[in-house]
Design an enzyme around this catalytic site. Structure first.
Site, PDB file in Angstrom:
ATOM      1  N   ILE A  72      -7.413   1.586  13.513  1.00  0.00           N
ATOM      2  CA  ILE A  72      -6.149   1.501  12.784  1.00  0.00           C
ATOM      3  C   ILE A  72      -5.223   2.678  13.077  1.00  0.00           C
ATOM      4  O   ILE A  72      -4.019   2.584  12.893  1.00  0.00           O
ATOM      5  CB  ILE A  72      -6.424   1.374  11.272  1.00  0.00           C
ATOM      6  CG1 ILE A  72      -7.337   0.172  11.008  1.00  0.00           C
ATOM      7  CG2 ILE A  72      -5.137   1.219  10.487  1.00  0.00           C
ATOM      8  CD1 ILE A  72      -6.832  -1.137  11.580  1.00  0.00           C
ATOM      9  N   SER A 126      -5.806   6.804  12.806  1.00  0.00           N
ATOM     10  CA  SER A 126      -6.278   8.186  12.754  1.00  0.00           C
ATOM     11  C   SER A 126      -7.764   8.278  13.070  1.00  0.00           C
ATOM     12  O   SER A 126      -8.536   7.359  12.804  1.00  0.00           O
ATOM     13  CB  SER A 126      -6.006   8.790  11.373  1.00  0.00           C
ATOM     14  OG  SER A 126      -6.675   8.066  10.367  1.00  0.00           O
ATOM     15  N   GLU A 182      -4.006  10.850  16.150  1.00  0.00           N
ATOM     16  CA  GLU A 182      -3.120  11.527  15.196  1.00  0.00           C
ATOM     17  C   GLU A 182      -3.570  12.929  14.776  1.00  0.00           C
ATOM     18  O   GLU A 182      -3.436  13.305  13.610  1.00  0.00           O
ATOM     19  CB  GLU A 182      -2.924  10.644  13.954  1.00  0.00           C
ATOM     20  CG  GLU A 182      -2.411   9.253  14.298  1.00  0.00           C
ATOM     21  CD  GLU A 182      -2.294   8.334  13.082  1.00  0.00           C
ATOM     22  OE1 GLU A 182      -2.295   8.851  11.947  1.00  0.00           O
ATOM     23  OE2 GLU A 182      -2.204   7.117  13.281  1.00  0.00           O
ATOM     24  N   ASP A 208      -0.285  14.005   7.264  1.00  0.00           N
ATOM     25  CA  ASP A 208      -0.264  12.852   6.362  1.00  0.00           C
ATOM     26  C   ASP A 208       0.645  11.808   6.992  1.00  0.00           C
ATOM     27  O   ASP A 208       1.641  12.152   7.636  1.00  0.00           O
ATOM     28  CB  ASP A 208       0.269  13.269   4.989  1.00  0.00           C
ATOM     29  CG  ASP A 208       0.462  12.095   4.051  1.00  0.00           C
ATOM     30  OD1 ASP A 208      -0.528  11.689   3.409  1.00  0.00           O
ATOM     31  OD2 ASP A 208       1.594  11.575   3.969  1.00  0.00           O
ATOM     32  N   TYR A 222      -7.144   8.694  -4.869  1.00  0.00           N
ATOM     33  CA  TYR A 222      -8.424   8.142  -5.323  1.00  0.00           C
ATOM     34  C   TYR A 222      -9.495   9.208  -5.114  1.00  0.00           C
ATOM     35  O   TYR A 222      -9.425  10.004  -4.176  1.00  0.00           O
ATOM     36  CB  TYR A 222      -8.803   6.861  -4.568  1.00  0.00           C
ATOM     37  CG  TYR A 222      -9.006   7.062  -3.080  1.00  0.00           C
ATOM     38  CD1 TYR A 222     -10.233   7.480  -2.568  1.00  0.00           C
ATOM     39  CD2 TYR A 222      -7.973   6.847  -2.182  1.00  0.00           C
ATOM     40  CE1 TYR A 222     -10.414   7.680  -1.208  1.00  0.00           C
ATOM     41  CE2 TYR A 222      -8.145   7.046  -0.820  1.00  0.00           C
ATOM     42  CZ  TYR A 222      -9.370   7.457  -0.338  1.00  0.00           C
ATOM     43  OH  TYR A 222      -9.538   7.659   1.013  1.00  0.00           O
ATOM     44  N   ARG A 254      -9.455  12.176  -2.716  1.00  0.00           N
ATOM     45  CA  ARG A 254      -8.335  12.023  -1.780  1.00  0.00           C
ATOM     46  C   ARG A 254      -7.037  12.313  -2.523  1.00  0.00           C
ATOM     47  O   ARG A 254      -6.642  11.566  -3.425  1.00  0.00           O
ATOM     48  CB  ARG A 254      -8.339  10.609  -1.209  1.00  0.00           C
ATOM     49  CG  ARG A 254      -7.075  10.191  -0.476  1.00  0.00           C
ATOM     50  CD  ARG A 254      -6.888  10.890   0.836  1.00  0.00           C
ATOM     51  NE  ARG A 254      -5.805  10.262   1.596  1.00  0.00           N
ATOM     52  CZ  ARG A 254      -5.070  10.883   2.509  1.00  0.00           C
ATOM     53  NH1 ARG A 254      -5.319  12.144   2.803  1.00  0.00           N
ATOM     54  NH2 ARG A 254      -4.117  10.247   3.150  1.00  0.00           N
ATOM     55  N   HIS A 293      -0.329  -2.940   9.598  1.00  0.00           N
ATOM     56  CA  HIS A 293      -1.588  -2.784   8.869  1.00  0.00           C
ATOM     57  C   HIS A 293      -1.307  -2.703   7.372  1.00  0.00           C
ATOM     58  O   HIS A 293      -0.327  -2.095   6.942  1.00  0.00           O
ATOM     59  CB  HIS A 293      -2.307  -1.508   9.324  1.00  0.00           C
ATOM     60  CG  HIS A 293      -3.484  -1.172   8.466  1.00  0.00           C
ATOM     61  ND1 HIS A 293      -4.613  -1.950   8.450  1.00  0.00           N
ATOM     62  CD2 HIS A 293      -3.699  -0.170   7.585  1.00  0.00           C
ATOM     63  CE1 HIS A 293      -5.476  -1.432   7.597  1.00  0.00           C
ATOM     64  NE2 HIS A 293      -4.939  -0.360   7.054  1.00  0.00           N
ATOM     65  N   CYS A 353      -3.279  -2.062   3.434  1.00  0.00           N
ATOM     66  CA  CYS A 353      -4.447  -1.634   2.661  1.00  0.00           C
ATOM     67  C   CYS A 353      -4.408  -2.257   1.270  1.00  0.00           C
ATOM     68  O   CYS A 353      -3.328  -2.469   0.722  1.00  0.00           O
ATOM     69  CB  CYS A 353      -4.464  -0.122   2.483  1.00  0.00           C
ATOM     70  SG  CYS A 353      -4.827   0.820   3.951  1.00  0.00           S
ATOM     71  N   HIS A 372     -13.602   4.504   3.474  1.00  0.00           N
ATOM     72  CA  HIS A 372     -13.601   5.444   2.360  1.00  0.00           C
ATOM     73  C   HIS A 372     -15.014   5.879   2.002  1.00  0.00           C
ATOM     74  O   HIS A 372     -15.204   6.718   1.132  1.00  0.00           O
ATOM     75  CB  HIS A 372     -12.929   4.818   1.140  1.00  0.00           C
ATOM     76  CG  HIS A 372     -11.537   4.361   1.418  1.00  0.00           C
ATOM     77  ND1 HIS A 372     -10.510   5.236   1.670  1.00  0.00           N
ATOM     78  CD2 HIS A 372     -10.998   3.121   1.532  1.00  0.00           C
ATOM     79  CE1 HIS A 372      -9.399   4.564   1.913  1.00  0.00           C
ATOM     80  NE2 HIS A 372      -9.674   3.283   1.835  1.00  0.00           N
TER      81      HIS A 372
END
Length: 767
Positions: A444, A446, A497, A502, A525, A528, A655, A657, A705
């Protein structure tokens, strides 16, 4: 007398103490006792800060080591069997449910391999909650008494707090049935759950709590009849119990008017309403308030960082006082302050004029108190005068307006948002250029942000290494990522990246009209945290932002390398937006800036360009209606404005999420390939919705994650499930999201297994 209240305060600490502690615990660097001490210190600090600011009603139980909804699942024993079989401690169970756990057996501990629960956006915010998962075997019972313990903790400090709980209807409504109990309606569990709420409320009363805040944010949604009935049932039930604390029923993020019939007459002491997001509901809400009920006026913005206009806010509160009397009005934040940075005083590099426009969580405490004093007739003339000058100066600021940007937005026409040919005509041209195999593999964007990358970025930012030295380092990191992808056999590559801090901030720092913080962290979350950029004025791109790194990456490989950009809606939604201009205008300004970048990438030889929109669903108005349909129209238009200036043979990816997006809304973007976070869904119905989706798609195959590493067989099983409903010739193989937060070893193994699974299916579909 009018009182002041705060619905919740950021738990992360002024210097991200919570992140450092939780990650230290996960990595074995601190003990559980040391972790708990950090939590206690943060709670103490927050309570004392609010007390010293003069806040009358201070929240407790707004702290969590991971997520407040997940805390409730642990408290009520809503723990799927796959976690209980490992006999983990409560805190380790909490973390396993939030992020998964995979560890080898030791002399003292048995092996654990368990995936995380689904993570979902908290309404239309950038916070994510861990979704409760219910089954027919769910047995509610109390595991500990966290709300009581934290109330008593504050009590020991001499601070009387109002404990906060997510309400039973919201908790059930926001959850889901487990895949083995799909015919289970979570709200049907209400009768079983209510006695546990009563037990906790009784314990709080015994501990000395006189009032509790029960959040029912679902009251701002389009609730079905059974949910409205559940609200009446739950709070009528509480009203029938004796010796419970008084209840403030709290709502936020929108209007409650369509659900007022469910709220009217409830035996609660107070109703909290968000008048920042929905000021138009004032008259109807006041008319619905019971004769003895208090109205908590949510007037200080819990979601944005702009300084409050004391004059306007005081007028609204005074209007409530005129209708209800001072004893029945509370001045409050609109929602928890969880969504704002902790303290503006930690910002030392902001332009002084711009800094004067802002108010972070700590400053919002003062705003609540000043407004309360003002409407109570106390002398706050100096504060009012300073505030009025600040509000006026922002409107006249040189940072706000750019005539050229306004003119360019006005010139947008249909041609600018339409590709030269439809997808079915673009596809053959792209296939001729790329010649990709069946089940093409990609990531995706990074790759792991290592300690070495962070150290060198910090050195560059501090000026201890030159631009040339930093560029050389970044290029070496890009080459590592390219060689790794070639080695494991990925088909469409990314540059990884390494230069980006960010995905929004990196571009925002290069776009005129943005401001940035040094320490303006907000929890997204778990551990993060993000530092949302702040849109201060009109937006434009002065020069190319990402071309150099993309061109270098493409120059060292024969495989296609994606140019990676963040889309206009995500740049908007993951920033603190302006409150003086509508969001559509801000999105179109961003779209034009990105259009220039997309065109520059194509001109530099980049043939695949990904414009990520993970926040597309997040921007959706919470209620059905004209606002929602209008949002989808202008959001899709903004994406197309950014991406439609390229040739047919240039492949546009996007993309998403955490997105329950309708295929028709994705189709409206007209991206050639889309990838969607999917690994924790396990939802055959969702896959089937895309059966007739015309363009290409990749449903995310592993949870980035979580540190857990899926096996090749797991990938094969997941792809097999998808292919039952989705055509193989349109399917791409990819992770859920970027790999920035993962370690290199888990990244290497997970991607290797993913590529091996793709190769397996190529063999299966050879003929």
């Amino acid at each position: 007398m009018v009182q002041s209240a705060v619905l919740g305060f950021p738990r992360i600490g002024p210097n991200r103490e919570l992140k450092k502690a939780t990650e230290g615990y996960w990595n074995g660097k601190i003990t559980v006792d040391e972790l708990f001490k950090v939590g206690k210190d943060l709670r103490t600090q927050n309570w004392k800060l609010q007390k010293e600011a003069g806040v009358d009603i201070i929240p407790s139980n707004d702290f969590s080591f991971y997520d407040q909804v997940l805390d409730l699942s642990l408290l009520f024993n809503v723990i799927p069997d796959r976690y209980t079989k490992y006999d983990l401690s409560p805190i380790d169970t909490l973390f396993a449910m939030g992020r998964g756990l995979q560890r080898k057996a030791t002399e003292t501990e048995k092996a654990v391999d368990v995936t995380a629960l689904e993570m979902v956006k908290w309404f239309d915010s950038n916070y994510h909650y861990v979704r409760p998962t219910f089954s027919k075997t769910t047995q509610f019972k109390l595991n500990g008494q966290k709300p009581v313990d934290e109330f008593l903790e504050a009590k020991e400090l001499g601070i009387h707090t109002r404990p906060v709980l997510l309400g039973p209807v919201s908790y059930l409504f926001l959850g889901k049935a487990d895949k083995d109990s799909l015919d289970l309606e979570p709200l049907s569990l209400l009768e079983q759950l209510l006695p546990l709420y009563t037990e906790i409320l009784s314990k709080l009363a015994s501990a000395g709590a006189t009032e509790v805040q029960i959040d029912e944010p679902v009251l701002v949604l389009d609730l079905p009849a059974n949910a409205q009935a559940a609200i009446k049932k739950a709070y009528t039930y509480f009203g029938e119990q004796s010796n419970l604390p008084k209840i403030t029923l709290a709502t936020y993020f929108g209007t409650v008017v369509p659900n007022l019939d469910a709220i009217k007459g409830l035996p609660v002491a107070a109703l909290h309403v968000d008048f920042v997001r929905a000021p138009e509901q004032f008259d109807e809400v006041v008319a619905a308030i019971g004769n003895k009920q208090t109205l908590s006026v949510g007037i200080v913005d819990g979601r944005n960082i702009w300084k409050n206009d004391f004059k306007k806010s005081s007028a609204i509160v005074n209007k409530a006082i005129e209708k209800l009397g001072a004893d029945r009005v509370v001045v409050a934040t609109s929602s928890s302050l969880l969504h704002t940075p902790v303290d503006l005083n930690n910002e030392t590099k902001l332009d002084a004029e711009i800094k004067g426009f802002f108010s972070f969580a700590t400053q919002k405490l003062d705003e609540v108190v000043v407004i309360t004093k003002n409407v109570s007739g106390q002398d706050v003339a100096a504060a009012l005068e300073a505030n009025a000058k600040s509000v006026e100066s922002r409107g006249k600021s040189k940072f706000i307006h750019d005539a050229a940007v306004k003119a360019r937005v006005a010139s947008i026409d249909e041609k600018m948002s339409t590709r030269a040919a439809p997808f079915e005509q673009r596809l053959p041209e792209q296939q001729k250029v790329f010649n990709l195999p069946l089940f093409p593999t990609t990531t995706i964007g990074s790759f792991p942000q290592t300690k070495d990358i962070r150290i060198n970025r910090n050195k560059f930012n501090k000026g201890t290494i030159s631009a040339e030295e930093y560029e050389k380092f970044i290029n070496s990191e890009i080459e590592k990522v390219i060689r790794f992808q070639e080695e494991i056999g990925l088909d469409v590559l990314v540059h990884g990246e390494p230069e980006r801090n960010d995905m929004v901030q990196y571009f925002g720092e290069q776009i005129n009209g943005y401001a940035f913080t040094v320490n303006g962290w907000v929890q997204s979350y778990g551990s993060r945290y993000v530092r949302p950029p702040i849109i201060v004025g009109d937006l434009s791109r002065p020069k190319a932002m990402s071309v150099k790194e993309s061109v270098y990456a493409q120059s060292i490989t024969s495989k296609p390398v994606k140019g990676m950009l963040t889309g206009p809606i995500t740049c908007l939604r993951w920033s603190f937006p302006r409150d003086d201009v509508d969001q559509k205008t801000q999105a179109m300004q961003l779209a034009l800036a990105l259009r220039d970048e997309v065109n520059d990438l194509e001109a530099a030889g980049i043939k695949v360009i990904q414009v990520d929109e993970p926040a597309l669903r997040e921007g959706l108005p919470l209620r059905e209606g004209t606002e929602r349909s209008a949002y989808y129209t202008w959001a899709a238009e903004a994406f197309r404005v950014a991406t439609s200036g390229v040739a047919n043979k240039t492949q546009i990816h996007s993309h998403f999420c955490y997105s329950d997006l309708d295929p028709n809304h994705i189709k409206a973007l007209d991206a050639d390939v889309v990838s969607i976070e999917f690994s924790k869904k396990d939802d055959a119905n969702y896959i089937a919705e895309f059966k007739n989706y015309p363009n290409h798609i990749g449903l995310g195959l592993f949870d980035i994650h979580s540190p857990r590493i899926p096996s090749k067989d797991e990938f094969i099983a997941k792809i097999s499930t998808i292919l039952k409903s989705y055509p193989a010739e349109k399917f791409w193989v990819n992770p859920d999201c970027g790999l920035k937060t993962r370690g290199w070893e888990e990244t290497r193994l997970s991607l290797t297994h993913m590529v091996e699974a793709a190769k397996y299916f190529r063999e299966q579909y050879k003929n």
